[in-house]
Motif scaffolding. Structure first.
Motif, PDB file in Angstrom:
ATOM      1  N   LEU A 127      35.740   2.922   6.769  1.00  0.00           N
ATOM      2  CA  LEU A 127      35.626   1.557   6.277  1.00  0.00           C
ATOM      3  C   LEU A 127      36.414   0.565   7.124  1.00  0.00           C
ATOM      4  O   LEU A 127      35.950  -0.550   7.393  1.00  0.00           O
ATOM      5  N   PHE A 176      35.946  -3.268   0.606  1.00  0.00           N
ATOM      6  CA  PHE A 176      36.320  -1.981   1.196  1.00  0.00           C
ATOM      7  C   PHE A 176      37.649  -1.481   0.645  1.00  0.00           C
ATOM      8  O   PHE A 176      37.814  -0.286   0.359  1.00  0.00           O
ATOM      9  N   ILE A 179      37.166  -0.133  -2.820  1.00  0.00           N
ATOM     10  CA  ILE A 179      36.501   1.177  -2.772  1.00  0.00           C
ATOM     11  C   ILE A 179      37.489   2.265  -2.384  1.00  0.00           C
ATOM     12  O   ILE A 179      37.552   3.337  -3.015  1.00  0.00           O
ATOM     13  N   ILE A 188      33.207   7.025   4.933  1.00  0.00           N
ATOM     14  CA  ILE A 188      31.914   6.766   4.305  1.00  0.00           C
ATOM     15  C   ILE A 188      31.234   8.083   3.955  1.00  0.00           C
ATOM     16  O   ILE A 188      30.564   8.199   2.921  1.00  0.00           O
ATOM     17  N   ARG A 195      29.887   8.469  -5.833  1.00  0.00           N
ATOM     18  CA  ARG A 195      29.004   7.445  -6.406  1.00  0.00           C
ATOM     19  C   ARG A 195      29.311   7.198  -7.880  1.00  0.00           C
ATOM     20  O   ARG A 195      29.475   6.053  -8.308  1.00  0.00           O
ATOM     21  N   ILE A 211      30.864  -6.887  -1.573  1.00  0.00           N
ATOM     22  CA  ILE A 211      29.958  -6.312  -0.579  1.00  0.00           C
ATOM     23  C   ILE A 211      28.755  -7.227  -0.370  1.00  0.00           C
ATOM     24  O   ILE A 211      28.335  -7.472   0.772  1.00  0.00           O
ATOM     25  N   ILE A 254      24.729  -2.849   6.463  1.00  0.00           N
ATOM     26  CA  ILE A 254      25.723  -2.566   5.422  1.00  0.00           C
ATOM     27  C   ILE A 254      25.042  -2.263   4.092  1.00  0.00           C
ATOM     28  O   ILE A 254      25.396  -1.307   3.383  1.00  0.00           O
ATOM     29  N   ARG A 257      23.379   1.151   4.361  1.00  0.00           N
ATOM     30  CA  ARG A 257      24.357   2.244   4.423  1.00  0.00           C
ATOM     31  C   ARG A 257      24.995   2.504   3.068  1.00  0.00           C
ATOM     32  O   ARG A 257      25.277   3.658   2.710  1.00  0.00           O
ATOM     33  N   PHE A 258      25.225   1.436   2.304  1.00  0.00           N
ATOM     34  CA  PHE A 258      25.911   1.607   1.024  1.00  0.00           C
ATOM     35  C   PHE A 258      24.949   1.729  -0.161  1.00  0.00           C
ATOM     36  O   PHE A 258      25.410   1.875  -1.292  1.00  0.00           O
ATOM     37  N   ILE A 261      25.431   4.844  -2.086  1.00  0.00           N
ATOM     38  CA  ILE A 261      26.760   4.935  -2.692  1.00  0.00           C
ATOM     39  C   ILE A 261      26.885   4.006  -3.893  1.00  0.00           C
ATOM     40  O   ILE A 261      27.437   4.376  -4.932  1.00  0.00           O
ATOM     41  N   LEU A 262      26.354   2.779  -3.781  1.00  0.00           N
ATOM     42  CA  LEU A 262      26.575   1.763  -4.803  1.00  0.00           C
ATOM     43  C   LEU A 262      25.348   1.446  -5.647  1.00  0.00           C
ATOM     44  O   LEU A 262      25.464   0.742  -6.657  1.00  0.00           O
TER      45      LEU A 262
END
Length: 768
Positions: A127, A176, A179, A188, A195, A211, A254, A257-258, A261-262
């Motif tokens: 991150l 970041f 997180i 990452i 998650r 984010i 971004i 990529r996330f 996760i989010l």
């Protein structure tokens, strides 16, 4: 991987320090460097057929969990190939387009630094390194957008872009840090298994806000979109590189990529759908009414970025596949159109489409390449854009809720983009030329070859989509969705609803193109809303803030040291005094206080007399001497209470201070006695208030028991950890070494400032 990034930054600074030692034509050889990087990543692309990703780990600050981790998977590979591949063509193109520009070495330095920053961003798996490279892209893009720094429009555009993306960088850093604080990791790769922890945390919504703030500002989502059209003041190679394939897609990266996760299937997805939907309609609508080629392309880029965000929000397999496909499709046709706009501007010195006709007769190769790009933008069959558009419609039609409404949004956007694509890629080349052929500057091979290569790729991937699909897009989808899929790109989907919508899009796009001049009138009504547009509101806030800053500075920073001291003392007195009175039970008398000894009383009287002389004297030297006496008496009091080392330190400081005061004040004008009774009364009240506060704090410190934990720690560890027997010295030099260093730096800066003032005064006197 880290060696590649270091090499990029080293090459950038070598270019900078080369100065003007190279002729402009030699800069063409620099295109070999990004080409080598493209081939390097192409070699690793073959390994993706066997492994899903390549993870490299380098220790940096392991105690904080911050390492130089790099991950090469399908998503980062897609962006790396775009960055280096299109970068190669931009280097090649700029060598001729900017051959007469000053400071060409600076331009290529900025361009190379930007390329390295983007590569670091998409390859980083930590991150903090992602944020570091994110900020570097903002800084380097600032220099690129403002390269023509003699023009006010370039400077303003660069500052606007930097301000908006800088705000986003601050928000991204906050996200970041939250997180990492929740999961305990900056990696990452490790976050992929966290998650549920993140989504069940009470700070989840705040993380999303941060984010989203970072990604939306970078990728020009509404209402932060206005910096991108303004950035068209940059040279055309910059516009083509930053705004088709790299910088504006950093925020997209971004979000992609996330997403695994989010993404919670509700807040994350709906926010992306709403913001992306508004952005794609807004940008497409504005693109059809503009007359400047680069403005048309800028607003269509805003719309295209909105489409990608919209698709990421839908989140189905079709949508994610459409998103990664459209990233590549858009980069190819938009870079082609941007470079074409540069060629046209270079040839006839205008970008106004109302004045551009008939250029196809004099640059047929460029015209054909631009036609192909425009057809891809409209989604005409046998172009890569046709396949991408079909996937978009499949995504919206198959969405379980509001599928019809989402499809209407998508079709409306694509119709508008088709019309604007024809305006930018077809309109300038049709009809009879306005200017005579002798006034046209025909493009050299360095200008038209990159355009031809990009348009050919658009055709090749459109006719043989499996080349892009099997090579990279399938792996990019897997990186985002974290699952395999049976979807694949194909040229023909059969006669179905999607095909009908595609035909509808092309027909109405042609309608907008043909009758565009009759449709520009509604724009005048839209312009009436300009005072409430995001750009106008932001600029109004900026003007308000500037006025507030001016008035605040005039009030609080008026150049008088006494006023600064008054503000500081009043603030401390008010804040600390309020806290002391409201929370501490004051106790002014205690039996533990010892009585005065005769020598303590003597020095106390000396201090009082010195203070009196400091206040009443009309001589600066007498005042300085009195202050020195006060300092030395305090040193002796330290000795009386068992702190000789502290006394020696204080003695040295007081001596140095007295000497400096004498040297500085010796240069000042004669002493002017001050007799304003109101100001004297004000200063007396402030002094008594502050002195009373210090007295109360001192008495309370004597009454309340002191905590000895810190003292014991220093006493026990001074020799063990720092190998020093003098505890005070160890504290100053080792345990609190940074404090001492910063204090020394502050004193040095102050000394340089004083020296500069005296030197400046001396120069003026000599001139007189």
């Amino acid at each position: 991987m880290i060696g590649i990034l270091i090499t990029v930054f080293v090459v950038a600074f070598l270019i900078l320090f080369s100065g003007n030692s190279f002729r402009p034509k030699y800069y063409r050889l620099l295109a070999i460097f990004p080409l080598i990087l493209f081939l390097y990543f192409g070699y690793f692309m073959m390994n993706l057929q066997e492994e899903s990703s390549l993870l490299l780990h380098y220790k940096w600050i392991p105690s904080l969990g911050i390492n130089l981790d790099f991950k090469l998977d399908g998503l980062s590979m897609l962006f790396s190939l775009l960055i280096t591949g299109i970068g190669t063509l931009i280097y090649f193109y700029a060598s001729d387009y900017l051959k007469n520009a000053h400071y060409l070495n600076r331009f290529y330095c900025y361009l190379t630094l930007f390329m390295g920053s983007m590569l670091g961003l998409v390859l980083s798996d930590n991150l903090m390194t992602v944020f570091m490279f994110w900020e570097l892209t903002s800084i380097t893009s600032f220099f690129l957008i403002g390269f023509n720094n003699e023009e006010e429009s370039s400077r303003k555009s660069a500052m606007t872009a930097f301000a908006i993306t800088g705000l986003g960088g601050f928000l991204l850093l906050a996200g970041f840090l939250l997180i990492a604080n929740i999961t305990g990791s900056f990696s990452i790769q490790e976050l992929m298994s966290s998650r549920e922890i993140l989504q069940n945390n009470s700070m989840y919504i705040l993380i999303l806000i941060f984010i989203f703030g970072g990604a939306f500002t970078k990728s020009a989502q509404f209402p932060f979109h206005f910096w991108l059209p303004g950035a068209m003041a940059a040279p055309t190679p910059v516009s083509a590189y930053l705004h088709s394939a790299t910088m504006v897609k950093a925020g997209i990266y971004i979000l992609a990529r996330f997403s695994p996760i989010l993404s919670d299937g509700y807040i994350w997805n709906n926010t992306l759908m709403i913001v992306g939907g508004i952005t794609m309609i807004y940008g497409a609508f504005h693109s059809i009414f503009r007359t400047d080629l680069k403005e048309i392309l800028a607003y269509s880029t805003v719309s295209a970025l909105g489409i990608i965000v919209f698709l990421l929000g839908i989140g189905t397999d079709y949508a994610l596949y459409a998103a990664v496909t459209f990233i590549l499709v858009h980069a190819l046709y938009k870079a082609t159109l941007f470079l074409t706009a540069g060629i046209i501007d270079h040839a006839v010195h205008t970008r106004d489409i109302t004045k551009l006709t008939g250029l196809g007769k004099y640059m047929p190769v460029v015209a054909i390449a631009a036609f192909i790009a425009a057809l891809s933008s409209a989604g005409v069959p046998l172009t890569f854009g046709f396949i991408s558009k079909d996937l978009i419609y499949e995504s919206t039609l198959n969405f379980p809720q509001w599928g019809v409404y989402l499809t209407i949004f998508a079709v409306t956007t694509n119709v508008l983009l088709a019309g604007s694509g024809f305006l930018a890629g077809v309109k300038p080349f049709l009809g009879e030329p306005i200017q005579k052929p002798s006034r046209l500057h025909k493009p050299s091979v360095f200008l038209w070859l990159p355009v031809v290569i990009l348009s050919l790729l658009t055709l090749i991937f459109g006719i043989f989509p499996f080349l892009a699909d099997d090579g990279i897009l399938n792996h990019a989808f897997t990186s985002i969705a974290v699952r395999e899929t049976e979807l694949y790109l194909k040229l023909w989907h059969g006669f179905n609803t999607v095909l009908i919508l595609s035909i509808f899009t092309i027909i109405f796009g042609l309608f907008l193109f043909v009758f565009n001049r009759y449709l520009r009138t509604p724009l005048q009504n839209v312009l009436k809303l300009e005072p409430v547009s995001p750009q106008s509101l932001t600029e109004s806030f900026g003007e308000f803030f500037k006025k507030f800053a001016f008035n605040y500075t005039r009030l609080m920073h008026n150049g008088y040291l006494r006023n600064y001291l008054i503000v500081i003392i009043l603030f401390i007195t008010g804040l600390v005094g309020y806290r002391l009175i409201t929370t501490v039970p004051l106790q002014l008398i205690t039996e533990d206080l010892s009585g005065f000894s005769i020598y303590e009383l003597t020095f106390f009287i000396i201090i009082l007399v010195s203070i009196f002389y400091t206040l009443k004297t009309t001589s600066r030297l007498t005042a300085i001497a009195s202050l020195g006496v006060i300092g030395y008496c305090l040193c002796l009091i330290f000795v009386f209470y068992g702190a000789p080392d502290l006394a020696m330190t204080q003695f040295a400081i007081d001596t140095l201070t007295v000497v400096l005061f004498v040297l500085v004040l010796f240069k000042l004008p004669g002493f002017l006695p001050f007799r304003n009774k109101k100001i004297i009364f004000r200063d007396a009240v402030i002094s008594l208030s502050f002195g009373t506060l210090i007295m109360l704090i001192t008495l309370q410190s004597l009454v309340y028991p002191a905590s000895k934990e810190i003292s014991h720690f220093y006493a026990e560890n001074a020799y063990i950890l720092a190998k020093g027997k003098n505890v005070v010295n160890v504290i100053l030099v080792d345990f609190r070494g940074f404090d001492t260093l910063i204090e020394s730096v502050v004193l040095s800066i102050a000394a340089l400032g004083v020296y500069g003032i005296l030197k400046y005064r001396g120069i003026n006197e000599e001139a007189d």
